[in-house]
Design a protein around this motif. Structure first.
Motif, PDB file in Angstrom:
ATOM      1  N   GLY A 193       0.811  -1.215   0.000  1.00 30.55           N
ATOM      2  CA  GLY A 193       0.000   0.000   0.000  1.00 30.55           C
ATOM      3  C   GLY A 193       0.840   1.257   0.000  1.00 30.55           C
ATOM      4  N   ARG A 194       1.936   1.232   0.765  1.00 35.02           N
ATOM      5  CA  ARG A 194       2.813   2.399   0.813  1.00 35.02           C
ATOM      6  C   ARG A 194       3.516   2.621  -0.524  1.00 35.02           C
ATOM      7  N   ALA A 195       3.978   1.531  -1.133  1.00 35.46           N
ATOM      8  CA  ALA A 195       4.646   1.634  -2.437  1.00 35.46           C
ATOM      9  C   ALA A 195       3.687   2.160  -3.500  1.00 35.46           C
ATOM     10  N   LEU A 196       2.450   1.680  -3.481  1.00 34.58           N
ATOM     11  CA  LEU A 196       1.455   2.147  -4.450  1.00 34.58           C
ATOM     12  C   LEU A 196       1.128   3.623  -4.247  1.00 34.58           C
ATOM     13  N   LYS A 197       1.025   4.036  -2.992  1.00 36.87           N
ATOM     14  CA  LYS A 197       0.711   5.436  -2.699  1.00 36.87           C
ATOM     15  C   LYS A 197       1.849   6.349  -3.141  1.00 36.87           C
ATOM     16  N   GLU A 198       3.085   5.946  -2.833  1.00 38.79           N
ATOM     17  CA  GLU A 198       4.229   6.801  -3.145  1.00 38.79           C
ATOM     18  C   GLU A 198       4.521   6.845  -4.637  1.00 38.79           C
ATOM     19  N   SER A 199       4.368   5.712  -5.325  1.00 36.48           N
ATOM     20  CA  SER A 199       4.733   5.648  -6.738  1.00 36.48           C
ATOM     21  C   SER A 199       3.600   6.038  -7.679  1.00 36.48           C
ATOM     22  N   LEU A 200       2.351   5.740  -7.264  1.00 39.29           N
ATOM     23  CA  LEU A 200       1.217   5.946  -8.164  1.00 39.29           C
ATOM     24  C   LEU A 200       0.154   6.895  -7.620  1.00 39.29           C
ATOM     25  N   GLY A 201       0.222   7.215  -6.318  1.00 43.32           N
ATOM     26  CA  GLY A 201      -0.871   7.956  -5.713  1.00 43.32           C
ATOM     27  C   GLY A 201      -2.131   7.111  -5.622  1.00 43.32           C
ATOM     28  N   TYR A 202      -1.952   5.796  -5.550  1.00 40.25           N
ATOM     29  CA  TYR A 202      -3.065   4.835  -5.571  1.00 40.25           C
ATOM     30  C   TYR A 202      -3.326   4.315  -4.167  1.00 40.25           C
ATOM     31  N   LYS A 203      -4.606   4.294  -3.766  1.00 39.05           N
ATOM     32  CA  LYS A 203      -4.974   3.782  -2.452  1.00 39.05           C
ATOM     33  C   LYS A 203      -5.385   2.322  -2.566  1.00 39.05           C
ATOM     34  N   LEU A 204      -4.651   1.453  -1.924  1.00 40.88           N
ATOM     35  CA  LEU A 204      -4.936   0.017  -1.948  1.00 40.88           C
ATOM     36  C   LEU A 204      -6.165  -0.274  -1.098  1.00 40.88           C
ATOM     37  N   GLN A 205      -7.178  -0.900  -1.697  1.00 43.43           N
ATOM     38  CA  GLN A 205      -8.416  -1.201  -0.973  1.00 43.43           C
ATOM     39  C   GLN A 205      -8.815  -2.675  -1.086  1.00 43.43           C
ATOM     40  N   HIS A 206      -7.968  -3.493  -1.673  1.00 42.95           N
ATOM     41  CA  HIS A 206      -8.286  -4.905  -1.842  1.00 42.95           C
ATOM     42  C   HIS A 206      -8.269  -5.629  -0.498  1.00 42.95           C
ATOM     43  N   PRO A 207      -9.223  -6.514  -0.256  1.00 45.87           N
ATOM     44  CA  PRO A 207      -9.193  -7.309   0.976  1.00 45.87           C
ATOM     45  C   PRO A 207      -7.968  -8.218   1.012  1.00 45.87           C
ATOM     46  N   PHE A 208      -7.370  -8.319   2.192  1.00 46.80           N
ATOM     47  CA  PHE A 208      -6.250  -9.228   2.442  1.00 46.80           C
ATOM     48  C   PHE A 208      -6.666 -10.211   3.529  1.00 46.80           C
ATOM     49  N   LEU A 209      -6.436 -11.494   3.317  1.00 43.69           N
ATOM     50  CA  LEU A 209      -6.619 -12.494   4.361  1.00 43.69           C
ATOM     51  C   LEU A 209      -5.253 -13.063   4.711  1.00 43.69           C
ATOM     52  N   ASP A 210      -5.027 -13.252   5.997  1.00 47.11           N
ATOM     53  CA  ASP A 210      -3.714 -13.659   6.489  1.00 47.11           C
ATOM     54  C   ASP A 210      -3.670 -15.169   6.688  1.00 47.11           C
ATOM     55  N   VAL A 211      -2.869 -15.848   5.886  1.00 42.70           N
ATOM     56  CA  VAL A 211      -2.735 -17.302   5.991  1.00 42.70           C
ATOM     57  C   VAL A 211      -2.134 -17.692   7.345  1.00 42.70           C
ATOM     58  N   ALA A 212      -1.323 -16.804   7.927  1.00 41.90           N
ATOM     59  CA  ALA A 212      -0.739 -17.081   9.245  1.00 41.90           C
ATOM     60  C   ALA A 212      -1.798 -17.133  10.333  1.00 41.90           C
ATOM     61  N   ASP A 213      -2.951 -16.504  10.116  1.00 45.23           N
ATOM     62  CA  ASP A 213      -4.069 -16.586  11.061  1.00 45.23           C
ATOM     63  C   ASP A 213      -5.061 -17.676  10.662  1.00 45.23           C
ATOM     64  N   ILE A 214      -5.248 -17.865   9.360  1.00 46.94           N
ATOM     65  CA  ILE A 214      -6.181 -18.897   8.891  1.00 46.94           C
ATOM     66  C   ILE A 214      -5.741 -20.269   9.382  1.00 46.94           C
ATOM     67  N   ALA A 215      -4.426 -20.533   9.371  1.00 46.31           N
ATOM     68  CA  ALA A 215      -3.922 -21.856   9.748  1.00 46.31           C
ATOM     69  C   ALA A 215      -4.278 -22.234  11.189  1.00 46.31           C
ATOM     70  N   PRO A 216      -3.963 -21.414  12.204  1.00 48.76           N
ATOM     71  CA  PRO A 216      -4.338 -21.809  13.567  1.00 48.76           C
ATOM     72  C   PRO A 216      -5.842 -21.751  13.815  1.00 48.76           C
ATOM     73  N   LEU A 217      -6.561 -20.895  13.082  1.00 47.36           N
ATOM     74  CA  LEU A 217      -8.026 -20.881  13.195  1.00 47.36           C
ATOM     75  C   LEU A 217      -8.603 -22.240  12.831  1.00 47.36           C
ATOM     76  N   LEU A 218      -8.146 -22.803  11.714  1.00 50.15           N
ATOM     77  CA  LEU A 218      -8.729 -24.033  11.187  1.00 50.15           C
ATOM     78  C   LEU A 218      -8.059 -25.296  11.710  1.00 50.15           C
ATOM     79  N   CYS A 219      -6.839 -25.164  12.209  1.00 48.54           N
ATOM     80  CA  CYS A 219      -6.088 -26.335  12.677  1.00 48.54           C
ATOM     81  C   CYS A 219      -5.527 -26.088  14.075  1.00 48.54           C
ATOM     82  N   PRO A 220      -6.377 -25.856  15.070  1.00 43.04           N
ATOM     83  CA  PRO A 220      -5.872 -25.595  16.424  1.00 43.04           C
ATOM     84  C   PRO A 220      -5.132 -26.787  17.013  1.00 43.04           C
TER      85      PRO A 220
END
Length: 239
Positions: free
Chosen positions: A141-168
């Motif tokens: 997001g910072r790179a896009l803002k600085e280089s393009l003036g673009y605001k990143l709005q895409h959803p991000f899901l964190d695999v590091a959280d999905i793993a313990p959620l589903l496999c405790p």
């Protein structure tokens, strides 16, 4: 803050100097879509990884981007992305050498504006998956803002959280990518390389999606809601 700092006008970020063609490409980028209530299999996912010059989220820079697509419930090797965001005059810092970005990679590096436009065109309106996603999301997001003036709005899901959620049952706390790939018997051919890390993260994500379906979280929206509840539980247990 002293008086002189208070009197200073706030710093304004200089608008990126884009060509007419780059401005047109920027204006034509698809808008991010909200997370869908359709099945996980029906969703196109972009699994991405960044290599950066360090871990300082306000000072360090993106060195390279690697990404692969999950579509129709499988990794589509025909949809891969890899760019080095370096100019030939970049110095060889230790982090550059760790990531295997030697002089030849630097010489072939893409100009950041073009590389970032290419990447967001590749992403389209798809949500993104990453391991330790908040870091990648902030740095991208910072790179896009600085280089393009673009605001990143895409959803991000964190695999590091999905793993313990589903496999405790794995009992892996604050585990890294190597810990989870080892738990599931996956083998990464190469590490500390954006494309290789994105691919092994995608392999891990596919395994986790099969667990999500069995746990009645068979949509991006349901998975995100499950993650939000899991994070709240984690926070309550930490007090």
């Amino acid at each position: 803050m002293n008086l002189f700092q208070w009197l200073k006008p706030p710093k304004r970020n200089k608008a990126p100097d884009l060509t007419a063609e780059q401005k047109e490409r920027l204006s034509n980028l698809p808008r991010a879509a909200a997370l869908s209530a359709d099945s996980l299999r029906a969703q196109r996912w972009v699994v991405m990884d960044l290599e950066t010059s360090g871990l300082n989220m306000s000072r360090d820079e993106v060195l390279s981007i690697g990404a692969v697509v999950i579509e129709d419930g499988a990794i589509d090797l025909g949809q891969q992305f890899e760019r080095t965001l370096l100019r030939p005059d970049h110095k060889l810092s230790p982090s550059v050498l760790i990531h295997g970005l030697g002089p030849s990679a630097i010489a072939a590096g893409s100009e950041p504006v073009e590389a970032l436009l290419d990447f967001m065109d590749f992403v389209g309106d798809s949500p993104m998956l990453a391991f330790h996603a908040p870091f990648d999301q902030h740095m991208l997001g910072r790179a896009l803002k600085e280089s393009l003036g673009y605001k990143l709005q895409h959803p991000f899901l964190d695999v590091a959280d999905i793993a313990p959620l589903l496999c405790p049952q794995a009992c892996l706390r604050q585990a890294g990518l190597d810990d989870w790939t080892g738990f599931f018997g996956l083998h990464a051919e190469e590490r500390h390389h954006a494309s290789a890390d994105a691919l092994v993260t995608a392999e891990l994500a596919l395994i986790l999606m099969s667990h999500a379906r069995r746990q009645e979280m068979d949509s991006p929206l349901l998975l995100e809601q499950g993650l939000a509840k899991w994070r709240r539980r984690q926070q309550s247990h930490s007090f």
